[in-house]
Design an enzyme around this catalytic site. Structure first.
Site, short mmCIF file in Angstrom:
data_model
loop_
_atom_site.label_atom_id
_atom_site.label_comp_id
_atom_site.label_asym_id
_atom_site.label_seq_id
_atom_site.Cartn_x
_atom_site.Cartn_y
_atom_site.Cartn_z
N GLY A 250 54.54 53.25 44.45
CA GLY A 250 56.14 54.03 43.69
C GLY A 250 55.81 54.18 42.48
O GLY A 250 54.57 54.34 41.81
N HIS A 251 57.06 54.83 41.73
CA HIS A 251 57.01 55.87 40.38
C HIS A 251 56.82 54.95 39.50
O HIS A 251 56.61 53.75 39.36
CB HIS A 251 58.83 56.50 40.17
CG HIS A 251 59.74 55.50 40.32
ND1 HIS A 251 60.94 55.79 39.94
CD2 HIS A 251 59.26 53.85 40.50
CE1 HIS A 251 61.94 54.48 39.96
NE2 HIS A 251 61.53 53.45 39.81
#
Length: 341
Positions: A250-251
């Protein structure tokens, strides 16, 4: 600071003009406190021309030390804003920040080839670069000597790729800087939008994703894995780390050097992993946590909190593996019952 190789900036404007453009001019403290804003950045990296965000009490220390020209803050954090920064106080800081990002970076949702980025110039190739059939290369891309790009792969505008890399067929790479000797297997997606939303379950408004992905030397990414770009900063994978197939990162995750992440694992946003961490198949994290260097996360473990270096984790939620096996042994005794007599 947002990398304008990937996200076109609308231009420097005063804070007052920006707030007026998004319909919130009443939030400007005074005309005397009206700095020019030339970008946005995270609190610890912001300079005097940057706008930053502090939307949670966990950011208090970083807020006290920031050099940002202006900071959007919750009312409870107003007193932590440094004297040199303008405080923009609101009950919904993320919403205002999203409005301003849409104003300052209006083209952040362009397609992966970033049509119209003529300002970046033509792609640059060193010698012995090999391109497969139907490869698409965006403006301003730089590719190092000896790198091979497989068929049907798309490289977005501004991406840089080092030397002697192998990028297989049917990959997409956007908003990324990639080191030397990197191997990216088929079907990988790098630099995709992070999963950031506001008003969960109501309007599900997208929070702009304006960061990058940084892959250091000798990283390998397995087939059909996805690495999201940062929301504002970077998603980083350290040198020598190997990522298996069907892994989701994920970011704003930061993964250290020489880690091994097995297939079907998932790291939620802002997970920090130290060096030489081993993660078994199907392991996952709940995000905004740290796993220390040298730790082992066994398969299917679900990590929900910080763990120090050298931890050995198992179970859901994850716990020290000795406690895990002790609980399993106790449950087995209880379920078997007393069979004497």
């Amino acid at each position: 600071m947002v990398d304008t190789r990937f996200h076109r900036f609308a231009g420097t404007a005063t804070l007052g003009a920006i707030l007026t453009a998004v319909g919130r001019s009443e939030l400007l403290p005074s005309q005397r406190a009206n700095p020019a804003i030339s970008g946005v950045a995270e609190l610890d990296l912001a300079a005097s021309g940057d706008l930053a965000l502090a939307a949670h009490a966990s950011y208090t220390e970083a807020l006290r030390k920031t050099s940002a020209g202006a900071v959007i803050v919750l009312p409870a954090l107003r007193d932590a804003v440094p004297a040199g920064s303008v405080a923009i106080v609101t009950d919904k800081p993320h919403h205002l920040f999203a409005d301003i990002l849409d104003q300052l970076y209006p083209s952040n949702t362009r397609s992966i080839i970033s049509a119209g980025r003529d300002d970046l110039g033509a792609p640059i190739f060193e010698r012995d670069v090999t391109l497969g059939s139907n490869v698409v290369i965006g403006a301003g891309v730089e590719i190092g000597r000896g790198t091979i790009i497989g068929a049907n792969t798309v490289i977005g505008a501004g991406v840089t790729i080092g030397r002697n890399c192998i990028i297989a067929a049917n990959c997409t790479i956007d908003c990324a800087h990639i080191g030397n000797d990197v191997v990216i297997q088929s079907g990988v997606r790098i630099g995709t939008e992070g999963f950031g939303w506001l008003d969960f379950g109501i309007s599900n408004r997208k929070l702009p994703q304006l960061g990058r992905v940084l892959l250091q030397d000798r990283v390998e990414v397995g087939a059909n894995s996805t690495i999201d770009r940062g929301a504002l900063g970077d998603t980083m994978v350290g040198e020598g780390t190997k990522i298996d197939n069907l892994v989701q990162i994920g970011h704003n995750c930061r993964i250290g050097r020489n880690c091994i992440i097995a297939a079907m694992s998932g790291l939620a946003g802002s997970t920090i992993i130290g060096d030489s961490v081993l993660m078994g198949g199907g392991a996952g994290t709940s995000g905004h946590l740290t796993i220390g260097s040298g730790s082992v996360v066994h398969g299917r473990a679900a990590v929900t909190k910080d763990w120090p270096a050298g931890s050995k984790l198992a179970g859901a939620p994850a716990q020290d593996i000795r406690d895990f096996w002790r609980e399993i042994a106790t449950m087995r005794k209880l379920t078997k019952g007393d069979k004497r007599g």
